[in-house]
Design a protein around this motif. Structure first.
Motif, short mmCIF file in Angstrom:
data_model
loop_
_atom_site.label_atom_id
_atom_site.label_comp_id
_atom_site.label_asym_id
_atom_site.label_seq_id
_atom_site.Cartn_x
_atom_site.Cartn_y
_atom_site.Cartn_z
N LEU A 370 -18.89 26.78 -30.66
CA LEU A 370 -19.39 27.99 -30.10
C LEU A 370 -20.13 27.63 -28.98
O LEU A 370 -20.49 28.67 -28.27
CB LEU A 370 -20.16 28.80 -31.12
CG LEU A 370 -19.00 29.64 -32.09
CD1 LEU A 370 -20.14 30.29 -33.16
CD2 LEU A 370 -18.20 30.40 -31.68
N TYR A 371 -20.59 26.43 -28.73
CA TYR A 371 -21.51 26.01 -27.77
C TYR A 371 -21.24 26.57 -26.31
O TYR A 371 -22.06 26.98 -25.45
CB TYR A 371 -22.01 24.66 -27.86
CG TYR A 371 -23.29 24.48 -27.19
CD1 TYR A 371 -24.26 24.55 -28.10
CD2 TYR A 371 -23.34 23.82 -25.95
CE1 TYR A 371 -25.67 24.34 -27.66
CE2 TYR A 371 -24.78 23.81 -25.56
CZ TYR A 371 -25.95 23.72 -26.26
OH TYR A 371 -26.93 23.71 -25.91
N PRO A 372 -20.05 26.45 -26.04
CA PRO A 372 -19.60 26.91 -24.60
C PRO A 372 -19.93 28.36 -24.41
O PRO A 372 -20.42 28.86 -23.19
CB PRO A 372 -17.95 26.67 -24.75
CG PRO A 372 -17.88 25.54 -25.64
CD PRO A 372 -18.84 25.73 -26.41
N LEU A 373 -19.70 29.07 -25.50
CA LEU A 373 -19.96 30.45 -25.27
C LEU A 373 -21.65 30.74 -25.05
O LEU A 373 -21.92 31.38 -24.39
CB LEU A 373 -19.55 31.26 -26.57
CG LEU A 373 -19.87 32.75 -26.71
CD1 LEU A 373 -18.62 33.17 -25.85
CD2 LEU A 373 -19.57 33.26 -28.21
N PHE A 374 -22.28 29.89 -26.08
CA PHE A 374 -23.89 30.11 -25.60
C PHE A 374 -24.11 29.75 -24.28
O PHE A 374 -24.99 30.47 -23.82
CB PHE A 374 -24.57 29.24 -26.96
CG PHE A 374 -24.30 29.28 -28.06
CD1 PHE A 374 -23.84 30.61 -28.85
CD2 PHE A 374 -24.47 28.13 -29.29
CE1 PHE A 374 -23.66 30.65 -30.01
CE2 PHE A 374 -24.34 28.40 -30.43
CZ PHE A 374 -23.77 29.60 -30.87
N PRO B 10 -31.00 32.49 -43.00
CA PRO B 10 -29.65 32.56 -42.89
C PRO B 10 -29.10 34.01 -42.09
O PRO B 10 -28.25 34.01 -41.22
CB PRO B 10 -29.05 32.54 -44.15
CG PRO B 10 -30.22 31.51 -45.00
CD PRO B 10 -31.39 32.20 -44.18
N ALA B 11 -29.97 34.89 -42.63
CA ALA B 11 -29.75 36.46 -42.14
C ALA B 11 -29.82 36.21 -40.65
O ALA B 11 -29.21 36.92 -39.74
CB ALA B 11 -30.47 37.59 -42.76
N LEU B 12 -31.16 35.97 -40.25
CA LEU B 12 -31.56 35.53 -38.72
C LEU B 12 -30.70 35.10 -38.03
O LEU B 12 -30.24 35.60 -36.96
CB LEU B 12 -32.94 35.08 -38.55
CG LEU B 12 -34.13 35.82 -39.11
CD1 LEU B 12 -35.50 35.37 -39.15
CD2 LEU B 12 -34.19 37.22 -38.40
N VAL B 13 -30.14 33.76 -38.53
CA VAL B 13 -29.16 33.07 -37.58
C VAL B 13 -28.02 33.93 -37.45
O VAL B 13 -27.38 34.05 -36.17
CB VAL B 13 -28.87 31.75 -38.45
CG1 VAL B 13 -27.72 31.29 -37.68
CG2 VAL B 13 -30.21 31.05 -38.37
N LEU B 17 -26.15 34.89 -33.74
CA LEU B 17 -24.64 34.48 -33.54
C LEU B 17 -24.13 35.61 -33.35
O LEU B 17 -23.38 35.68 -32.36
CB LEU B 17 -24.27 33.85 -34.80
CG LEU B 17 -23.24 32.57 -34.71
CD1 LEU B 17 -23.96 31.48 -33.82
CD2 LEU B 17 -22.56 32.12 -36.09
N GLY B 18 -24.22 36.73 -34.05
CA GLY B 18 -23.33 37.99 -33.81
C GLY B 18 -23.65 38.68 -32.42
O GLY B 18 -22.78 38.98 -31.88
N GLY B 19 -24.94 38.49 -31.93
CA GLY B 19 -25.18 38.75 -30.67
C GLY B 19 -24.70 38.15 -29.52
O GLY B 19 -23.92 38.79 -28.62
N PHE B 20 -24.36 36.89 -29.79
CA PHE B 20 -23.53 36.05 -28.82
C PHE B 20 -21.90 36.37 -28.74
O PHE B 20 -21.57 36.52 -27.77
CB PHE B 20 -23.73 34.55 -29.04
CG PHE B 20 -25.01 33.97 -28.30
CD1 PHE B 20 -25.07 33.97 -27.06
CD2 PHE B 20 -26.10 33.59 -29.19
CE1 PHE B 20 -26.28 33.22 -26.58
CE2 PHE B 20 -27.37 33.18 -28.83
CZ PHE B 20 -27.33 32.56 -27.35
#
Lengths: 663, 184, 161
Positions: A370-374, B10-13, B17-20
């Protein structure tokens, strides 16, 4: 008519799933037995309805019903029958039907086979499982209807991608899905346990067979996919770190961690909240994989056709499932309580280190994928993360894991006696060093890491055998008594031994085919002789052949060893006129020592006319990868067949089971 | 307290991640597009011969720099299907808007390119024949067609990937040309 | 969406009969050639979905391979050659991302995570054993005590002479 039946069945299944997602769980909290037991009926009903839909779709493919858009886009009347059948799950919509079918199949499995599971836990688990099926059934009906009609129907279908017309690839998705969708039931068990606020060894024991089943199929699915890539794509590579491959690999890594941590929960009543977290995360990664494959968010060689609306829907589904369950976890996990104490040198600690390494390795793969996306989101810059990154970061976590795998089974629970273990492993250590030394002496050109890795493989192999021998007191007792002990040993113990030996084989195959691979690439005229890895390969020329739906140019290569002809290899370059594509069919001489791998193609430059482009590879030890994977699958299956774990068998309440080492 | 934070991690991560991932779903985002490293850099050094059996002169960096007004450089090939659709638009830009258009014929057989130009007409002032695709790499192209806007000082100011066919694409090109003219 | 379709069309168009690195591209010097292979596995084909230029059959990849080998013959270092491609295509072309602030997290993240994990595990184990010493945790039940002893003795008994 058939497609309408299928669609109707899906709609009904959604209705049933909604009922199942409410009644049993409400029944469990209000103590209504009838409501709880309704889950059994609804789970069976769901699986029947989705099976009808799946069958209806398959029929449309088998009879080439080109009034169905999905069939038009993913089939062709000229396809061989088996690939028509496989076409059912070849598209986004069709594979989603398969996905959902496996989801409800696992639900029905627990409903029917989980006789010893307390009625409350079972009801809650099945309700949670139904929440997931509501999500996926509605996703299918609202955004990806597999039964959509097309009018006027075209004369024939459009897809005949010859690369995908391969039995390995046709079987790959069902196995893979069975694996990573199978983790859904483990997820449901975990969420149900969180709702109940209780996790105990019994819980771990009920969940274990389902985890194992999912893990076994996922292992088989990944291995099959890798084998297909090896012989079909023509590069002789078996793993490419593509985002879609990673998507199936991450749940496997974490699922492996789960398998081990659940043992500690089962035997020692500890690691409880960690096991629950792993169960949630493993399925979350399966969902993430589904999202990556279907949203087109990352560049990959094998993604489905992409539609942003679907992406948003799956992401919503993901958000509710993952964030919801993790929030529940944050809230309820403290109530699960911590279990027994253990020393830094103990089997618990060993398994903890195993889990930490596996979890970090999973995070590395997730990060790299996923890093490229970040980076793009934060800096608007595009970067790529490819195999060189994954190899550099993943391997440093795997080698220590394999090393401790050799020691782990010798450690006793709570507090292990290190000097005693060293006593028993001294010889094994010596053998491993010896093997590495011999390899180093024989192979002067490979990288040092390869030699070290072979030593590590030898270490695990011999240590695992030694542990097994100690258990049955081989050589300490007469052979007949040892054999009797072996028979009495739980199957799960044999399963562990077999699986760990399989890992040693895997390492052997990985290292051999990477570090000592030989390659010759050349333009050849008939009569050309090539020497590779002690073989003499003589190119005799090319014949034109006509297949059912292709025209092929087949190369004839004689392989000689010490002047004696040992085999004839016939690689092909196939041209499919209808599909307008060509494929490379490699020819492989497989032995346990290594594969001689040949592909042929037409030269790209006109300067080399009258010649052929030959690529000859020698991949030492490559077959041990698939042998190792098979041993993992067999080991898992052996463990699954253990009487103590057999689904539905009454659990023996003997104290002695706690004394048995983990398998 | 520490433990609570740890359990909530875990929930925060997952939320982050979902935001991205949500950001990544933006339909205007093309995961395959590569940003150009050339924009706001001078034209790379190159010199290309004319396409054989055509009368149009070849193209070089020196020629581009000596023009003294904004110019369009279009990379095309006869085997490229979208180029055909774009050709009419480019011709109109030259004839109606008075745009100065240069061409790079990318990885093409000269005879094919000559036939193609014969059939569709030749709106290009100069065409360099890049039959091996080396100059294409100098320009950092990732496929054909691609179009660059060069200002009067020989600086690359804009790059368009894909065929210029839609009205929006044409407007973007016009705007980029106008901006390049304004600067000089 | 449209651009996606377009790139697909483009890819098909650019595909020739070639398959990965071709014989006429190879260098005679085995040392240079093996450096070439290693480098071309680190460079991403710019028109493909997710492939290095070594295994790609696209025309651009072939040109990139040729340019790479010419530069090797001219005596350039690996870094110089990589820089040549990065100048033209940006960091996108690298399959092995360069170490820079934007990639610190990528390169060090896993190790940091592992270190944090070890830390958490260590603290947890210590807290638990201290809790036992303080008597705040459940002491071993007589059954567990016996089991513990059994394991211990079994180990000792098993010790090789």
């Amino acid at each position: 008519m058939t497609p309408e039946i299928g669609q109707f069945a899906l709609t009904l299944a959604l209705a049933v799933a909604i009922v199942q997602s409410i009644l049993p769980i409400v029944g469990a909290s209000t103590g209504r037995v009838l409501w709880m037991e309704s889950a059994k009926t609804t789970a069976v009903l769901q699986v029947t309805l989705v099976a009808i839909a799946f069958g209806a779709l398959m029929r449309s493919f088998v009879v080439s019903d080109f009034t169905v858009r999905n069939v038009v886009e993913n089939s062709h009347s000229l396809k061989p029958m088996i690939f028509k059948v496989a076409g059912t799950w070849g598209s986004h919509e069709g594979s989603l039907v398969l996905w959902t079918f496996i989801l409800v199949l696992f639900g029905a499995g627990v409903a029917l086979l989980g006789r010893n599971i307390p009625v409350g836990l079972k009801a809650r688990t099945l309700s949670v499982q139904a929440w997931i099926s509501v999500g996926f059934l509605s996703f299918m009906l609202f955004t990806s209807n597999p039964f959509e009609r097309v009018f006027p129907p075209p004369l024939d279908g459009t897809d005949l991608n010859p690369l995908l017309q391969d039995i390995g690839l046709a079987m790959h998705p069902p196995l893979l899905y069975f694996g990573y969708v199978g983790f859904s039931i483990v997820f449901s068990f975990a969420v149900a346990a969180l709702i109940e606020g209780r996790v105990d060894p019994a819980w771990a024991r009920w969940v274990r067979p389902w985890t194992l089943t999912a893990w076994i199929s996922l292992t088989a699915g990944i291995a099959l996919g890798s084998w297909w890539a090896y012989y079909e794509l023509g590069w002789g590579g078996w793993w490419f770190w593509d985002p879609v491959e990673n998507a199936s690999f991450m749940p496997w890594l974490l699922g492996t961690a789960l398998l081990h941590s659940a043992i500690v929960t089962e035997k020692r009543d500890t690691f409880k909240s960690w096991t629950i977290l792993l169960a949630i995360l493993t399925f979350s990664l399966s969902l993430l994989g589904t999202f990556i494959v279907r949203s087109g968010i990352l560049t990959s060689v094998h993604a489905f056709a992409v539609d942003p609306a679907r992406g948003v829907y799956i992401l919503g589904l993901l958000g509710v499932t993952i964030v919801g369950s993790l929030t529940l976890y944050a809230w309820r996990a403290p109530q699960l309580g911590s279990g027994g104490v253990f020393r830094p040198i103990s089997r618990e600690a060993g398994l903890l280190l195993n889990n930490l390494l596996l979890a970090t390795a999973t995070a590395t793969v997730l990060f790299g994928t996923l890093y490229p996306l970040f980076v793009e989101a934060v800096t608007d810059e595009k970067i790529s993360v490819g195999p060189p990154y994954f190899n550099a970061t993943f391997i440093p976590f795997m080698l220590p894991l394999v090393i401790i795998m050799g020691i782990g089974p010798f450690l006793s629970w709570k507090r292990a006696d290190l000097p005693g273990i060293w006593q028993r492993l001294r010889l094994v250590f010596g053998i491993a060093i010896g093997v590495a030394g011999i390899v180093w002496y024989l192979q002067t050109d490979g990288p040092l890491l390869a030699v070290v890795s072979i030593g590590i493989a030898a270490w695990v192999f011999v240590a695992t055998l030694r542990e097994w021998a100690l258990r049955i007191k081989l050589f300490d007792l007469p052979l007949s008594q040892s054999l009797r002990r072996a028979r009495n040993l739980p199957r799960a113990a044999h399963g562990m031994t077999l699986a760990h030996l399989g890992v040693a084989m895997l390492v052997l195959g990985f290292v051999g085919s990477t570090a000592w691979k030989e390659e010759r690439v050349l333009f050849a005229e008939p009569g050309t002789t090539v020497e590779i890895a002690g073989f003499e390969v003589i190119f005799d020329g090319v014949e034109r052949l006509r297949g059912p739906n292709y025209i092929a140019q087949q190369g004839q290569l004689r392989v000689l060893k010490d002047g004696r002809e040992i085999t004839l290899l016939r690689p092909e370059r196939r041209n499919y006129p209808v599909a307008g594509t060509s494929t490379t069919e490699s020819a492989i001489r497989s032995t346990l020592r290594g594969d001689l791998y040949v592909t042929i193609s037409e030269p790209a430059t006109e300067k080399a006319s009258g010649q052929w482009n030959l690529r000859i590879l020698y991949e030492p030890l490559v077959n041990w990868i698939w042998i190792g994977a098979t041993m993992l699958v067999l080991g898992g299956s052996l463990s699954l067949s253990d009487r103590r774990l057999r689904v539905g068998a009454p659990s023996p309440k003997s104290r002695s089971s706690a004394l048995q080492p983990a398998e | 307290m520490m433990k609570k934070i740890l359990l909530a991690m875990p929930a925060l991560v997952a939320v982050v991640l979902g935001g991205f991932l949500f950001w990544g779903l933006n339909p205007d985002r093309d995961p395959n597009a590569i940003p150009s490293a050339l924009v706001s850099e001078p034209v790379p050094d190159f010199e290309l011969p004319p396409v054989e059996s055509t009368q149009t002169p070849g193209l070089s960096a020196a020629a581009l720099r000596s023009i003294g007004e904004p110019v369009l450089v279009n990379v095309f090939a006869s085997w490229c299907v979208p180029c055909r659709a774009e050709h009419a638009v480019l011709t109109r830009l030259v004839e109606q808007d008075g745009v100065r258009l240069m061409g790079i014929n990318y990885m093409d057989k000269p005879a094919d390119a000559a036939n193609w130009l014969e059939e569709l007409g030749n709106p290009y002032e100069r065409i360099g024949s890049d039959s091996e695709g080396r100059v294409g790499i100098e320009w950092g192209i990732s496929g054909v067609p691609e179009t660059f806007v060069i200002d009067a000082n020989g600086i690359v100011v804009y790059r368009y990937v894909g065929p210029i066919v839609t009205p929006e694409a044409q407007d973007e090109i016009r705007a980029a040309l106008a901006a390049a003219g304004g600067q000089s | 969406m449209k651009s996606w379709l377009y790139s697909l069309v483009l890819m098909l168009a650019a595909t020739t009969a070639a398959w990965a690195v071709e014989p006429d591209e190879l260098l005679d010097d085995p040392v240079l050639e093996s450096r070439a292979r290693e480098l071309s596995k680190q460079l991403r084909c710019v028109v493909c979905q997710n492939q290095d230029i070594d295994s790609s059959n696209a025309g651009v990849a072939r040109t990139m391979r040729t340019l790479l080998r010419e530069r090797l013959i001219a005596g350039e270092t690996n870094d110089e050659i990589i820089a040549f491609f990065v100048d033209r295509y940006g960091d996108f072309v690298l399959f092995r991302p360069r170490l820079k602030p934007a990639t610190y997290l990528l390169w060090f993240g896993p190790a940091v995570l592992f270190a944090v994990g070890i830390g958490v595990v260590f603290v947890t184990i210590r807290c638990r054993s201290r809790a036992v010493l303080d008597g705040t945790a459940d002491p071993l039940s007589p059954d567990e005590e016996r089991e513990f002893e059994a394991i211990f003795h079994e180990n000792e008994g098993r010790r090789d002479p």
